[in-house]
Design an enzyme around this catalytic site. Structure first.
Site, PDB file in Angstrom:
ATOM      1  N   ASP A  96     -41.831  -7.088  -3.847  1.00 30.07           N
ATOM      2  CA  ASP A  96     -42.257  -8.627  -4.026  1.00 30.07           C
ATOM      3  C   ASP A  96     -43.707  -8.453  -4.953  1.00 30.07           C
ATOM      4  O   ASP A  96     -44.747  -7.937  -4.334  1.00 30.07           O
ATOM      5  CB  ASP A  96     -42.589  -9.374  -2.793  1.00 30.07           C
ATOM      6  N   LYS A 158     -40.288 -16.036  -6.780  1.00 29.85           N
ATOM      7  CA  LYS A 158     -40.766 -16.521  -5.288  1.00 29.85           C
ATOM      8  C   LYS A 158     -42.042 -17.447  -5.511  1.00 29.85           C
ATOM      9  O   LYS A 158     -42.708 -17.311  -6.296  1.00 29.85           O
ATOM     10  CB  LYS A 158     -41.152 -15.214  -4.593  1.00 29.85           C
ATOM     11  N   LYS A 187     -36.902 -17.615  -3.797  1.00 26.70           N
ATOM     12  CA  LYS A 187     -37.475 -17.047  -2.514  1.00 26.70           C
ATOM     13  C   LYS A 187     -38.491 -18.259  -2.200  1.00 26.70           C
ATOM     14  O   LYS A 187     -39.693 -18.405  -2.991  1.00 26.70           O
ATOM     15  CB  LYS A 187     -37.896 -15.576  -2.328  1.00 26.70           C
TER      16      LYS A 187
END
Length: 239
Positions: A96, A158, A187
């Site tokens: 991430d 995300k 996400k």
């Protein structure tokens, strides 16, 4: 992608976050045990905890991911690539990365895309997620950041790190889902602390949830299911 709103279905969407800088080894152990107990998809740990988490979670089926350029995204592209290489060597399988927030806000789209693409290339096909830090962006910047995430080849876009004073919102998740193609997933992370919030994010289009409240979310779902079963049993015996 259809997600079943069952304990197993929602557990399979959760990246259990273990990222607080103040966590001791005992704190990390507690969180890893929660992830294993509830059977979440993965943990997202601090880079220094990767190898330990991989060893402790061996055989549980819980994957280990980590963060890159966390939490501000302002490290150089070369540093992000080097960080990913070390994380991969330590056993992480998902990554991430935080977008260069200042570059995105400045309109330096080529810089943002190149930064993402370099990390994606370094990941060699592993799952990559680009954190936009939506609490620091307006709607146009969120939409553009989502498009640049797809242009850079990442797997997910995300919402948040959870460390910038804001988290995922239904509005932002919906916008991100509407902006990227089906090839890119969304996400929701930051502030997803209960079952209702988790369901709202899934219904808005998220297929992965970043949260440190896995036990709360899944515990609420289990209690709800047990309540339904008890009610059905009572109805049956009343005839």
């Amino acid at each position: 992608m259809t997600i079943e709103l069952t304990e197993r279905g929602i557990a399979a969407t959760i990246d259990h976050a273990i990222l607080k800088p103040e966590f001791t080894r005992a704190d990390v152990d507690k969180e890893l045990d929660i992830a294993a107990e509830w059977g979440v998809f993965s943990v997202c740990v601090r880079p220094s905890d990767i190898a330990y988490a991989v060893e402790r979670l061996a055989g549980t089926g819980v994957a280990v991911g980590t963060v890159i350029g966390f939490p501000h995204g302002t490290t150089s592209t070369a540093a992000k690539v080097a960080e990913l290489a070390q994380a991969q060597a330590d056993g992480a399988v998902e990554f991430d990365m935080v977008v260069n927030i200042g570059a995105l806000r400045s309109g330096f789209d080529d810089v943002v895309t190149a930064d993402i693409a370099a990390v994606v290339e370094a990941a060699s096909g592993a799952v990559t997620k680009v954190i936009l830090e939506t609490s620091l962006l307006d709607l146009e910047q969120i939409e553009r950041g989502s498009r640049l995430t797809e242009a850079g080849g990442a797997t997910f876009v995300k919402t948040s790190t959870g460390f910038a004073g804001g988290g995922a919102t239904v509005e932002h998740v919906t916008l991100m889902r509407q902006t990227v193609s089906p090839a890119v997933r969304v996400k929701a992370s930051g502030g997803v602390r209960g079952l209702e919030a988790a369901i709202a994010m899934i219904e808005a289009g998220a297929t992965r949830l970043g949260t440190s409240a896995s036990a709360t979310i899944l515990g609420e779902l289990r209690a709800r299911a047990e309540g339904r079963e008890a009610s059905q049993a009572q109805d049956t015996t009343s005839y």
